[in-house]
Scaffold this active site. Sequence first.
Site, mmCIF file in Angstrom:
data_model
loop_
_atom_site.group_PDB
_atom_site.id
_atom_site.type_symbol
_atom_site.label_atom_id
_atom_site.label_comp_id
_atom_site.label_asym_id
_atom_site.label_seq_id
_atom_site.Cartn_x
_atom_site.Cartn_y
_atom_site.Cartn_z
ATOM 1 N N SER A 134 44.137 36.595 40.496
ATOM 2 C CA SER A 134 42.744 37.154 40.809
ATOM 3 C C SER A 134 42.100 37.666 39.472
ATOM 4 C CB SER A 134 42.847 37.947 42.112
ATOM 5 O OG SER A 134 41.360 38.615 42.100
ATOM 6 N N TYR A 148 31.686 34.979 38.945
ATOM 7 C CA TYR A 148 33.112 34.883 38.580
ATOM 8 C C TYR A 148 33.686 35.820 39.581
ATOM 9 C CZ TYR A 148 37.481 35.837 36.612
ATOM 10 O OH TYR A 148 39.019 35.847 36.286
ATOM 11 N N LYS A 152 36.440 35.522 42.918
ATOM 12 C CA LYS A 152 37.733 36.419 43.040
ATOM 13 C C LYS A 152 37.832 37.357 44.001
ATOM 14 C CE LYS A 152 39.732 34.538 39.362
ATOM 15 N NZ LYS A 152 40.848 33.422 39.637
#
Length: 273
Positions: A134, A148, A152
């Site tokens: 992650s 982004y 994650k």
Amino acid sequence: MAKTIFITGASRGLGRIWAEAFLHRGDQVIIAVRNTLSLKELAERYPSTLLVLRLDVTDKKACFEAIEKAKQHFGKIDVLINNAGYGHVGAIEELNEEEIRAQMETNVFGLLWVTQAIIPIMREQKLGHIIQVSSALGLVAFPTLGIYSASKFAVEAISESLATEVAGFGIKVTLVEPNGYLTEFSTSSGSQSKSLALYDGVRAVLNESNKPEDWGVPEATAEAMLKLIDADNPPLRLILGRAGFQWVKYTYAERMKTWESWQDVSVAAHGKP
């Protein structure tokens, strides 16, 4: 005892460093990447303990086939490291649909397909360790990195649920959460939206807070990964880097302050005495 480790996205960066560390100490490694040519020299150095497979993780069928090939080749897979992914930079208003979908296809769906493919093998073995790469930005979010972080954050939720679901089969799950490191990930590996001038001020503030000491030394992560895969009781989450630890500690303390200040409103909203 040597382990058999399947790792995606290890042609360069942290994944490559980890794969080399595993091979150096005698583990069997399967590296699944889009560009196998970048691993030619490494394959020649470790002809019997390294298997290189071509894989685009966004192809679900190919993910299942790659896992099966690895199992047939070495007879088992002890550890999966889902490392394939990239970072996209852009304010939320700047993102186009293609960029958003591409980020999610690789970072979320790609990880999910490989995870689904490995579970039956580890369940049959009655042991295994799934390591999801992650990010510290899967726990906190910065401006212009929202999509982004969204990818994650999704990995965090998927993996936390997974850990409970598969614990009874002898499978462990760990989320590895690096802060920024001086690799290609922060330069040539990423992508960026067409910028709008009205967000230049936001970018400037972010750049000013981007201190050189916040970027970690990639090679320093290898020892941490070796300890992680050897641990009898690995943690659900492992932060890599001093900066990430500080970001998370500050952010969660601030969240608790806010939640506690609104606690009366929250409790009243329950609607029962």
